[in-house]
Design a protein around this motif. Structure first.
Motif, PDB file in Angstrom:
ATOM      1  N   GLY A 173      -8.340  -9.002  -3.892  1.00 23.87           N
ATOM      2  CA  GLY A 173      -7.126  -9.733  -3.551  1.00 23.87           C
ATOM      3  C   GLY A 173      -5.906  -9.418  -4.384  1.00 23.87           C
ATOM      4  N   MET A 174      -6.034  -8.505  -5.358  1.00 26.04           N
ATOM      5  CA  MET A 174      -4.903  -8.240  -6.247  1.00 26.04           C
ATOM      6  C   MET A 174      -4.112  -7.022  -5.798  1.00 26.04           C
ATOM      7  SD  MET A 174      -5.106 -10.776  -8.192  1.00 26.04           S
ATOM      8  CE  MET A 174      -3.855 -10.420  -9.433  1.00 26.04           C
ATOM      9  N   THR A 175      -2.869  -6.931  -6.307  1.00 29.42           N
ATOM     10  CA  THR A 175      -1.974  -5.834  -5.966  1.00 29.42           C
ATOM     11  C   THR A 175      -1.564  -5.092  -7.237  1.00 29.42           C
ATOM     12  OG1 THR A 175       0.043  -7.181  -6.114  1.00 29.42           O
ATOM     13  CG2 THR A 175      -1.114  -7.140  -3.991  1.00 29.42           C
ATOM     14  N   HIS A 176      -0.789  -4.058  -7.049  1.00 31.60           N
ATOM     15  CA  HIS A 176      -0.389  -3.193  -8.159  1.00 31.60           C
ATOM     16  C   HIS A 176       0.350  -3.975  -9.250  1.00 31.60           C
ATOM     17  CE1 HIS A 176       0.328   0.773  -9.848  1.00 31.60           C
ATOM     18  NE2 HIS A 176       1.587   0.440 -10.062  1.00 31.60           N
ATOM     19  N   ALA A 177       0.165  -3.523 -10.493  1.00 30.45           N
ATOM     20  CA  ALA A 177       0.933  -4.014 -11.655  1.00 30.45           C
ATOM     21  C   ALA A 177       0.599  -5.444 -12.052  1.00 30.45           C
ATOM     22  CB  ALA A 177       2.435  -3.861 -11.416  1.00 30.45           C
ATOM     23  N   PHE A 178      -0.632  -5.897 -11.783  1.00 28.55           N
ATOM     24  CA  PHE A 178      -0.905  -7.314 -12.075  1.00 28.55           C
ATOM     25  C   PHE A 178      -1.049  -7.614 -13.560  1.00 28.55           C
ATOM     26  CE2 PHE A 178      -5.296  -5.751 -11.226  1.00 28.55           C
ATOM     27  CZ  PHE A 178      -5.987  -6.260 -12.321  1.00 28.55           C
ATOM     28  N   ILE A 179      -1.247  -6.609 -14.429  1.00 28.50           N
ATOM     29  CA  ILE A 179      -1.311  -6.957 -15.856  1.00 28.50           C
ATOM     30  C   ILE A 179       0.048  -7.395 -16.378  1.00 28.50           C
ATOM     31  CG2 ILE A 179      -3.277  -5.417 -16.276  1.00 28.50           C
ATOM     32  CD1 ILE A 179      -1.244  -3.746 -18.026  1.00 28.50           C
ATOM     33  N   ASP A 180       1.120  -7.050 -15.643  1.00 32.78           N
ATOM     34  CA  ASP A 180       2.447  -7.532 -16.040  1.00 32.78           C
ATOM     35  C   ASP A 180       2.518  -9.057 -16.010  1.00 32.78           C
ATOM     36  OD1 ASP A 180       3.054  -4.865 -16.048  1.00 32.78           O
ATOM     37  OD2 ASP A 180       4.594  -4.952 -14.489  1.00 32.78           O
ATOM     38  N   LYS A 181       1.571  -9.692 -15.289  1.00 25.73           N
ATOM     39  CA  LYS A 181       1.596 -11.142 -15.118  1.00 25.73           C
ATOM     40  C   LYS A 181       0.575 -11.826 -16.026  1.00 25.73           C
ATOM     41  CE  LYS A 181       2.579  -9.967 -10.377  1.00 25.73           C
ATOM     42  NZ  LYS A 181       1.817  -9.506  -9.210  1.00 25.73           N
ATOM     43  N   ILE A 182       0.349 -11.271 -17.201  1.00 27.14           N
ATOM     44  CA  ILE A 182      -0.619 -11.881 -18.106  1.00 27.14           C
ATOM     45  C   ILE A 182      -0.183 -13.305 -18.453  1.00 27.14           C
ATOM     46  CG2 ILE A 182       0.442 -10.958 -20.225  1.00 27.14           C
ATOM     47  CD1 ILE A 182      -2.635 -10.566 -21.097  1.00 27.14           C
ATOM     48  N   GLY A 183      -1.120 -14.209 -18.387  1.00 24.43           N
ATOM     49  CA  GLY A 183      -0.824 -15.624 -18.596  1.00 24.43           C
ATOM     50  C   GLY A 183      -0.428 -16.331 -17.317  1.00 24.43           C
ATOM     51  N   ILE A 184      -0.115 -15.567 -16.277  1.00 31.39           N
ATOM     52  CA  ILE A 184       0.259 -16.128 -14.982  1.00 31.39           C
ATOM     53  C   ILE A 184      -0.920 -16.049 -14.018  1.00 31.39           C
ATOM     54  CG2 ILE A 184       1.946 -16.085 -13.113  1.00 31.39           C
ATOM     55  CD1 ILE A 184       3.180 -16.559 -15.874  1.00 31.39           C
ATOM     56  N   LEU A 206       0.811  -1.220   0.000  1.00 37.67           N
ATOM     57  CA  LEU A 206       0.000   0.000   0.000  1.00 37.67           C
ATOM     58  C   LEU A 206       0.844   1.270   0.000  1.00 37.67           C
ATOM     59  CD1 LEU A 206      -2.729  -1.054   2.604  1.00 37.67           C
ATOM     60  CD2 LEU A 206      -2.711  -1.409   0.130  1.00 37.67           C
ATOM     61  N   MET A 207       2.082   1.190  -0.438  1.00 37.70           N
ATOM     62  CA  MET A 207       2.959   2.350  -0.375  1.00 37.70           C
ATOM     63  C   MET A 207       2.622   3.390  -1.433  1.00 37.70           C
ATOM     64  SD  MET A 207       4.502   1.433   2.230  1.00 37.70           S
ATOM     65  CE  MET A 207       5.526   2.895   2.354  1.00 37.70           C
ATOM     66  N   LEU A 208       2.177   2.970  -2.602  1.00 39.47           N
ATOM     67  CA  LEU A 208       1.857   3.911  -3.666  1.00 39.47           C
ATOM     68  C   LEU A 208       0.609   4.709  -3.303  1.00 39.47           C
ATOM     69  CD1 LEU A 208       2.421   1.669  -6.807  1.00 39.47           C
ATOM     70  CD2 LEU A 208       3.958   3.406  -5.897  1.00 39.47           C
ATOM     71  N   GLY A 209       0.599   5.964  -3.692  1.00 43.19           N
ATOM     72  CA  GLY A 209      -0.586   6.783  -3.482  1.00 43.19           C
ATOM     73  C   GLY A 209      -0.659   7.493  -2.156  1.00 43.19           C
ATOM     74  N   ARG A 210       0.245   7.174  -1.232  1.00 46.68           N
ATOM     75  CA  ARG A 210       0.228   7.870   0.057  1.00 46.68           C
ATOM     76  C   ARG A 210       0.598   9.336  -0.160  1.00 46.68           C
ATOM     77  NH1 ARG A 210       0.773   4.698   4.863  1.00 46.68           N
ATOM     78  NH2 ARG A 210       0.807   2.457   4.423  1.00 46.68           N
ATOM     79  N   LEU A 256     -12.967   3.771 -18.643  1.00 49.41           N
ATOM     80  CA  LEU A 256     -12.892   2.539 -17.858  1.00 49.41           C
ATOM     81  C   LEU A 256     -11.802   2.749 -16.827  1.00 49.41           C
ATOM     82  CD1 LEU A 256     -12.770  -0.172 -20.692  1.00 49.41           C
ATOM     83  CD2 LEU A 256     -14.804   0.690 -19.540  1.00 49.41           C
ATOM     84  N   LEU A 257     -12.087   2.421 -15.563  1.00 50.60           N
ATOM     85  CA  LEU A 257     -11.068   2.507 -14.515  1.00 50.60           C
ATOM     86  C   LEU A 257     -10.963   1.171 -13.811  1.00 50.60           C
ATOM     87  CD1 LEU A 257     -12.475   5.619 -14.568  1.00 50.60           C
ATOM     88  CD2 LEU A 257     -10.506   5.931 -13.077  1.00 50.60           C
ATOM     89  N   PHE A 258      -9.724   0.703 -13.654  1.00 48.98           N
ATOM     90  CA  PHE A 258      -9.459  -0.597 -13.060  1.00 48.98           C
ATOM     91  C   PHE A 258      -8.566  -0.423 -11.840  1.00 48.98           C
ATOM     92  CE2 PHE A 258     -10.089  -1.196 -17.597  1.00 48.98           C
ATOM     93  CZ  PHE A 258     -10.957  -2.280 -17.663  1.00 48.98           C
ATOM     94  N   GLY A 259      -8.990  -0.997 -10.716  1.00 46.36           N
ATOM     95  CA  GLY A 259      -8.180  -0.935  -9.507  1.00 46.36           C
ATOM     96  C   GLY A 259      -7.954  -2.308  -8.912  1.00 46.36           C
ATOM     97  N   ALA A 260      -6.853  -2.442  -8.183  1.00 46.20           N
ATOM     98  CA  ALA A 260      -6.561  -3.662  -7.445  1.00 46.20           C
ATOM     99  C   ALA A 260      -6.883  -3.414  -5.977  1.00 46.20           C
ATOM    100  CB  ALA A 260      -5.093  -4.052  -7.606  1.00 46.20           C
ATOM    101  N   GLU A 261      -7.506  -4.382  -5.322  1.00 46.91           N
ATOM    102  CA  GLU A 261      -7.960  -4.181  -3.953  1.00 46.91           C
ATOM    103  C   GLU A 261      -6.835  -3.729  -3.026  1.00 46.91           C
ATOM    104  OE1 GLU A 261     -10.635  -6.414  -0.548  1.00 46.91           O
ATOM    105  OE2 GLU A 261      -9.427  -7.666  -1.883  1.00 46.91           O
ATOM    106  N   PHE A 262      -5.668  -4.380  -3.128  1.00 44.03           N
ATOM    107  CA  PHE A 262      -4.566  -4.059  -2.220  1.00 44.03           C
ATOM    108  C   PHE A 262      -3.469  -3.272  -2.940  1.00 44.03           C
ATOM    109  CE2 PHE A 262      -6.228  -8.115  -0.255  1.00 44.03           C
ATOM    110  CZ  PHE A 262      -6.947  -7.459   0.737  1.00 44.03           C
ATOM    111  N   ASP A 263      -3.877  -2.170  -3.512  1.00 43.05           N
ATOM    112  CA  ASP A 263      -2.980  -1.238  -4.178  1.00 43.05           C
ATOM    113  C   ASP A 263      -3.277   0.134  -3.587  1.00 43.05           C
ATOM    114  OD1 ASP A 263      -1.570   0.431  -5.865  1.00 43.05           O
ATOM    115  OD2 ASP A 263      -2.598  -0.172  -7.695  1.00 43.05           O
TER     116      ASP A 263
END
Length: 371
Positions: free
Chosen positions: A342-353, A263-267, A308-315
């Motif tokens: 349940g997701m965190t920042h930058a999860f599109i980097d893990k496409i296919g994962i 949760l460090m980003l956005g503070r 469209l706005l997309f957020g991760a719960e734990f970001d």
């Protein structure tokens, strides 16, 4: 080849609920296999334990690391090895643009079979990386899949990075890249009325800023903006009604320590220069209140493209994401907002994962097909 069962993707598509937050509707995506509130997605948790948990136990450095040493280290650790999910042949082409005053690489991807269609939809994608890093290569598989799903053309902008090229270099690079695509729509075989601008994290910041600049300049025409966990306020930039607090996150006691580290980003910070990313991007403290740097600060968000706005719960940026959705909605912009449990920042980097990255790609494609 993807590393999860199709059933997980089906669940993300079919088992959403709509929740209310600050007066707006948020489509809440499930975390397959983890229904408990306050818990990380199981695949996300496994990745964190495997790749980063060991690093979290290391002692912090006793002396500040010089910026010229820190920036290369940060760049090296950005991104994540991901997978190509294409099922059709995708053509890849490259060119360089000079309109912004910098040399900007522009990659484009499209299904070979779509070449005969001269009115294809298009996406200009702006990668994340905190204004100082990231790479077109990290998001290439995401862009290639999106090209297949929309049966159109996806452009991937290799823009200038700070601190070598601080604000407004990156913004100008991205704005003129979008304008170039719009001005040359006929040559690219795309429909100038169906151009989407999309980006993740700092790329989401650029996407929002490009849309503001396009509105002020009167060109290019943008049909849709897709902001993926965007940073829309730097430092202590804020407007009435905006509040950031850890209390706005529901966190399980069992996973409290690991989640709080996400949760460090956005503070809010009184001095943006204290952050190695935004502090490298802006060289004048007052710039953090400029709407082209902190889009939240715009006097009006009226007449901007559908969003469209997309957020991760734990970001930590989730608070900004959903507040910006409200700002847009309040000013009459059609908005659809998603939150991934349940997701965190930058999860599109893990496409296919992780299936959430593919799901997000599908949601953008759905909206583009409705244009």
């Amino acid at each position: 080849m993807k590393e999860y069962e199709q059933a997980l993707l089906d669940e993300l598509q079919q088992k959403t609920i709509t929740i209310k937050n600050n007066g707006i509707d948020v489509i809440f995506k499930p975390s397959p296999g983890e229904d408990r509130p306050g818990y990380l997605d199981p695949r996300e948790l496994n990745i964190m334990k495997e790749h980063w948990a060991g690093n979290m136990q290391q002692e912090p450095p006793k002396e500040p690391i010089p910026m010229e040493v820190l920036i290369p280290i940060m760049r090296e650790f950005m991104g994540f090895a991901n997978r190509n999910l294409n099922t059709v042949e995708i053509h890849t082409k490259y060119e360089e643009l000079k309109e912004s005053g910098n040399t900007v690489g522009l990659w484009r991807y499209y299904p070979r079979k779509s070449e005969k269609n001269r009115k294809r939809p298009a996406v200009v994608f702006i990668h994340g990386g905190g204004w100082i890093g990231g790479s077109v290569y990290t998001v290439e598989n995401f862009c290639r899949l999106l090209a297949e799903l929309i049966d159109g053309v996806v452009f991937n902008v290799d823009y200038s990075l700070a601190p070598e090229k601080p604000y407004p270099n990156g913004l100008n690079d991205n704005y003129y890249a979008v304008k170039h695509v719009y001005d040359h729509a006929e040559e690219y075989g795309i429909d100038p009325d169906k151009i989407t601008v999309a980006g993740d994290s700092a790329g989401g910041n650029y996407t929002a800023a490009v849309c503001l600049k396009a509105r002020e300049e009167g060109t290019p025409k943008i049909a849709l903006q897709a902001l993926i966990y965007p940073g829309v306020a730097i430092g202590d930039a804020s407007v009435p009604g905006y509040e950031w607090s850890e209390d706005l996150f529901e966190i399980s006691e069992e996973q409290k320590e690991i989640i709080k580290g996400c949760l460090m980003l956005g503070r809010p910070a009184k001095d943006a220069s204290s952050d190695p990313m935004s502090g490298c991007y802006i060289t004048n403290k007052e710039d953090m209140y400029n709407p082209y740097v902190s889009p939240m600060m715009a006097k009006s968000h009226a007449d901007l493209p559908r969003a469209l706005l997309f957020g991760a719960e734990f970001d930590g940026l989730r608070i900004q994401t959903e507040f910006y959705a409200k700002q847009l909605s309040d000013d009459g912009v059609p908005v659809t907002t998603f939150r991934y449990k349940g997701m965190t920042h930058a999860f599109i980097d893990k496409i296919g994962i992780v299936p959430q990255a593919e799901d997000l790609c599908i949601e953008i494609a759905k909206a583009i097909k409705e244009l």
